[in-house]
Design an enzyme around this catalytic site. Sequence first.
Site, short mmCIF file in Angstrom:
data_model
loop_
_atom_site.label_atom_id
_atom_site.label_comp_id
_atom_site.label_asym_id
_atom_site.label_seq_id
_atom_site.Cartn_x
_atom_site.Cartn_y
_atom_site.Cartn_z
N SER A 130 4.76 2.59 7.98
CA SER A 130 4.41 1.43 7.17
C SER A 130 5.55 1.07 6.22
O SER A 130 6.09 1.93 5.54
CB SER A 130 3.14 1.71 6.37
N ASP A 157 0.08 -7.62 1.30
CA ASP A 157 0.59 -6.26 1.52
C ASP A 157 2.12 -6.22 1.57
O ASP A 157 2.71 -5.54 2.40
CB ASP A 157 0.00 -5.66 2.79
N HIS A 160 0.82 -1.22 0.00
CA HIS A 160 0.00 0.00 0.00
C HIS A 160 0.85 1.27 0.00
O HIS A 160 0.34 2.35 -0.27
CB HIS A 160 -0.97 -0.01 1.18
#
Length: 459
Positions: free
Chosen positions: A311, A233, A197
């Site tokens: 992230s 992911d 993402h």
Amino acid sequence: MQARALLPATLATLATLAVSVLAREPPAAPCPARCDVSRCPSPRCPGGYVPDLCNCCLVCAASEGEPCGRPLDSPCGDSLECVRGVCRCRWTHTVCGTDGHTYADVCALQAASRRALQISGTPVRQLQKGACPSGLHQLTSPRYKFNFIADVVEKIAPAVVHIELFLRHPLFGRNVPLSSGSGFIMSEAGLIVTNAHVVSSSNTASGRQQLKVQLQNGDAYEATIQDIDKKSDIATILIHPNKKLPVLLLGHSADLRPGEFVVAIGSPFALQNTVTTGIVSTAQRDGKELGLRDSDMDYIQTDAIINYGNSGGPLVNLDGEVIGINTLKVAAGISFAIPSDRITRFLSEFQDKHVKDWKKRFIGIRMRTITPSLVEELKTANPDFPAVSSGIYVQEVVPNSPSQRGGIQDGDIIVKVNGRPLVDSSELQEAVLNESSLLLEVRRGNDDLLFSIMPEVVM
């Protein structure tokens, strides 16, 4: 009388200066209309880098004590200024570096930092003005005996990167930010692991998406996505650095125990290399418990703070091994990471797929990596063989192959691909696999030649 006595000496000085100016090298060729970065050298510069006169390539800056100010002299490097024809440091006070050493001035510290980056990838930064306190050298003090978190951060930080995804607006030519996050370097050649993402966006606006990666030392590169799995992911992206990069190693997340200390590092809110610590709350948290109905993954739960921008960054143990990718924050003190064993599986599948792809793409040469023993062997057979220290030796060109059609010959030495120096044949294989067009810089005898080769896909 005194003025008459000074006149001959003055004329002699002017004559000497005139001869010195005339004896200099002739002016360089005019700047090209378009810069070809593949022709730029790859210098290792103790004094830092500056743009050349054409603002096209990077060249070595003058170091402290070197001459400056003349038309053909290089500009002085960082924190230096030209004083009476010699590069001098702008500051004269002593400084203390993060390595515990006292330096005569800021310039000496920066020179040491550049050397350290080339050797270990860890820069030396200024701690304070003045000499280092004696406690910095007392390695048995409590500060050094028990600051194990700082030891981990010092080890891993150079391999953590900041990633930004932009949309290039087709009309205005401006970069519109879409997302940002972190990642970590997995190979010296520039393979980076992050979250899917971070490097992809559902934005439907027209324009070309671009990925920018910034290293800890400030170097920035454009990146391309190599492989991506949006369900798990995980993604890998690739940059093309001009030197080997520091890397992180994957640990075994199956060995994790609840209560273990962990360190999370990343770029929350674009604040690079932000460090948080915590413990492993749960080593295996089923994704379905988090509301991810289609999940087949067990996440690592930690109380280390993970914010927007963390992230894709690594979650590491006290040995500096990556045991997860920071992925998800539910609430304060409740964050989740993808386990490293899942990353290992993803990378293995990626490698298997690309090995199959490699069999389908070729340029048609048999090659050997240049080594001192190979050069000695080739010089015995041919005394005129060029003196090279690295590159790829073309042992044989396959008839009617892309290399033969492009002009490559038996005995050529490929020294660069798309502007990057070649040290090992695997680097050329990787370029064949990942890049649609190859600009090869070839040494043939005493000539340096450029060839454009298009790898051929075999169905």
